[in-house]
Design an enzyme around this catalytic site. Structure first.
Site, PDB file in Angstrom:
ATOM      1  N   SER A 287      32.202 -12.003  -3.378  1.00 46.03           N
ATOM      2  CA  SER A 287      32.816 -11.118  -4.367  1.00 46.03           C
ATOM      3  C   SER A 287      33.463  -9.948  -3.642  1.00 46.03           C
ATOM      4  O   SER A 287      34.366 -10.146  -2.843  1.00 46.03           O
ATOM      5  CB  SER A 287      31.759 -10.655  -5.383  1.00 46.03           C
ATOM      6  OG  SER A 287      32.358  -9.898  -6.418  1.00 46.03           O
ATOM      7  N   HIS A 314      35.064 -13.997  -6.745  1.00 51.97           N
ATOM      8  CA  HIS A 314      35.280 -13.294  -8.008  1.00 51.97           C
ATOM      9  C   HIS A 314      36.632 -12.586  -7.969  1.00 51.97           C
ATOM     10  O   HIS A 314      36.842 -11.676  -7.171  1.00 51.97           O
ATOM     11  CB  HIS A 314      34.171 -12.264  -8.245  1.00 51.97           C
ATOM     12  CG  HIS A 314      32.817 -12.876  -8.421  1.00 51.97           C
ATOM     13  ND1 HIS A 314      31.644 -12.176  -8.193  1.00 51.97           N
ATOM     14  CD2 HIS A 314      32.433 -14.117  -8.800  1.00 51.97           C
ATOM     15  CE1 HIS A 314      30.614 -12.958  -8.436  1.00 51.97           C
ATOM     16  NE2 HIS A 314      31.062 -14.140  -8.796  1.00 51.97           N
ATOM     17  N   ASP A 411      25.064 -12.996  -8.302  1.00 49.38           N
ATOM     18  CA  ASP A 411      25.604 -14.309  -8.640  1.00 49.38           C
ATOM     19  C   ASP A 411      25.453 -15.269  -7.456  1.00 49.38           C
ATOM     20  O   ASP A 411      25.827 -14.943  -6.332  1.00 49.38           O
ATOM     21  CB  ASP A 411      27.081 -14.182  -9.032  1.00 49.38           C
ATOM     22  CG  ASP A 411      27.655 -15.466  -9.601  1.00 49.38           C
ATOM     23  OD1 ASP A 411      26.885 -16.256 -10.173  1.00 49.38           O
ATOM     24  OD2 ASP A 411      28.884 -15.671  -9.496  1.00 49.38           O
TER      25      ASP A 411
END
Length: 468
Positions: A287, A314, A411
């Protein structure tokens, strides 16, 4: 505590006002100055020494990318880029992330109060994470300095060229920097990161409580197969893209059941033939800081790598295409934005498109393909790393490897744990010393499901060694 000082840079007075108001909804931050272009921003950073900068990408006289380079050269600090959704703005944003920007947000639509509020929430979250990351780095640096001052100077490590050949038991060392003795090898149940001055990272041994412990040499073989590559050998394995044989296209597939009409589906002319009998697969999640980390990873993976690499970064829609195009210029692999039904093949990397979950599915013909969906966001993200990792659970015929690198939140950690418990071949996490944000990797480490904890520069060499 005094509020953090923020410099807002944008050539639009209206946008400067909007961004300033959004920032100051959090009392921990105060907009102390604004600038109308990159040149003025560079001067004000030098004069005012703010804690953080928000920087418009496209501006007259000096744009955000040019200003970022000068700021990072002379006064490095967290910079959050504000990007438009036009193609040029997206390309410049990807370059800014490579150049050291902490993260980016897209500019809000001034006609939508909901969009403005949504962008404001994302911006404030990024600012908090930027300050936390800076404070953690400063604390770690202070700790390492204190430790160095109170500890006798260590002898410099032997150079790689002068080291004797590694014994089989030495293959559990953490990266590419030197030996790891039996005492130094850490159990994954209690990972300990070594200071930079003592090495380049840790390879945590996998330990199963429900199985008898094997001798160390046998454990080594179970994690890393094949001979350890010689120093400097990895890059020599990478033929130029022009040397990779062209694969014939195959007819287009029907979109997977449940896929909506707006799912991007690859056409026959764009598809490349996948390899039947594929036996290995690598899945990567990242991310904040991910574009830079992906560049460092993919440019050091050789073109003859014997597995496809599937990636969740992301990022909003459209930006992932610019990211894939940019990474493709650096990597010996073929890097592309994934599309519905693409057949996975060796020597290629597939980035999940922004706004879509990506899964790996097995076809009736024994191949492995990309499946995209617009299912509900997971962990606040679509695409989600957990969704990708979860799709690997039933693919037991594959030798699977999972990697989590820099990023906010957690995540990917939960499903990495599930894969680990199910007997996945290896798991990797980027160590704190090189993470822009040590969130996602830390969550995985805390779940005790990481085989290798390594600084960014050591992940690609070790991954190549383990997979090959």
């Amino acid at each position: 505590m005094k509020p953090y000082k923020v410099l807002v840079v944008d050539d639009s007075a209206f946008m400067r006002k909007i961004i300033s108001d959004l920032i100051e909804k959090n009392a921990d931050f105060q907009v102390t100055a604004t600038a109308v272009n990159g040149r003025e921003a560079v001067d004000k950073v030098k004069e005012l020494q703010p804690d953080l900068v928000t920087m418009d990408v496209e501006m007259p006289e000096m744009n955000g990318l040019e200003a970022l380079k000068l700021i990072m050269l002379d006064h490095p600090l967290p910079v959050i880029m504000l990007s438009g959704i036009n193609e040029e703005g997206m390309k410049e944003t990807i370059l800014a992330l490579e150049g050291g920007a902490f993260d980016f947000i897209r500019k809000p639509s001034v006609s939508s109060s909901h969009d403005i509020n949504s962008v404001g929430e994302s911006l404030r979250e990024q600012m908090k994470e930027a300050m936390l990351a800076r404070e953690r780095r400063e604390a770690r640096s202070a700790s390492e300095l204190s430790s160095a001052e109170s500890t006798p100077a260590l002898q410099p490590p032997e150079s790689a060229s002068s080291m004797p050949p590694a014994k089989p038991a030495d293959k559990q060392d953490g990266g590419g920097g030197g030996h790891t003795s039996g005492k130094e090898t850490q159990d994954v149940k209690a990972p300990i990161l070594r200071p930079l001055s003592q090495g380049t990272g840790i390879s945590a041994e996998r330990k199963r409580e429900d199985k008898p412990q094997l001798p160390r040499t046998e454990r080594t073989r179970s994690v890393s197969t094949g001979e350890k590559p010689e120093v400097g050998r990895i890059k020599s394995l990478s033929p130029k893209k022009s040397d990779v044989p062209v694969r014939e296209p195959i007819p287009p597939r029907t979109p997977a059941q449940g896929a909506g009409p707006d799912i991007p589906t690859v056409s026959g002319k764009d598809r490349k033939l996948g390899a039947k009998g594929l036996t290995k697969l690598v899945a990567v999640g990242c991310s904040t800081g991910g574009p830079r980390a992906l560049k460092a990873l993919l440019e050091n993976i050789p073109a003859d790598f014997p597995a496809p690499i599937v990636i969740v970064q992301h990022m909003p829609p459209n930006f992932t295409k610019s990211l894939a195009q940019r990474l493709n210029t650096f990597s010996p692999l073929d890097v592309m934005e994934a599309e519905q039904g693409m057949i996975l093949r060796k020597g290629a990397a597939y980035i999940a498109p922004g706004g879509y979950h990506m899964k790996v599915t097995e076809t009736a013909g024994g191949q492995y393909a990309v499946a995209l969906s617009k299912d509900e966001a997971r962990n606040g993200h679509r695409p989600s790393v957990d969704t990708l990792f979860e799709s690997l659970l039933p693919l037991k015929a594959l030798e699977r490897h999972a990697v989590i690198m820099t990023g906010m939140g957690s995540d990917g950690a939960k499903m990495m744990k599930s894969l680990y418990d199910a007997g996945i071949t290896s798991t990797f996490a980027e160590s704190e010393e090189t993470c822009v944000v040590y969130g996602m990797p830390r969550s995985a480490v805390e779940l005790r499901c990481v085989t290798y904890i390594l600084p960014l520069q050591d992940i690609a060499p070790r991954l190549v060694q383990v997979v090959k």
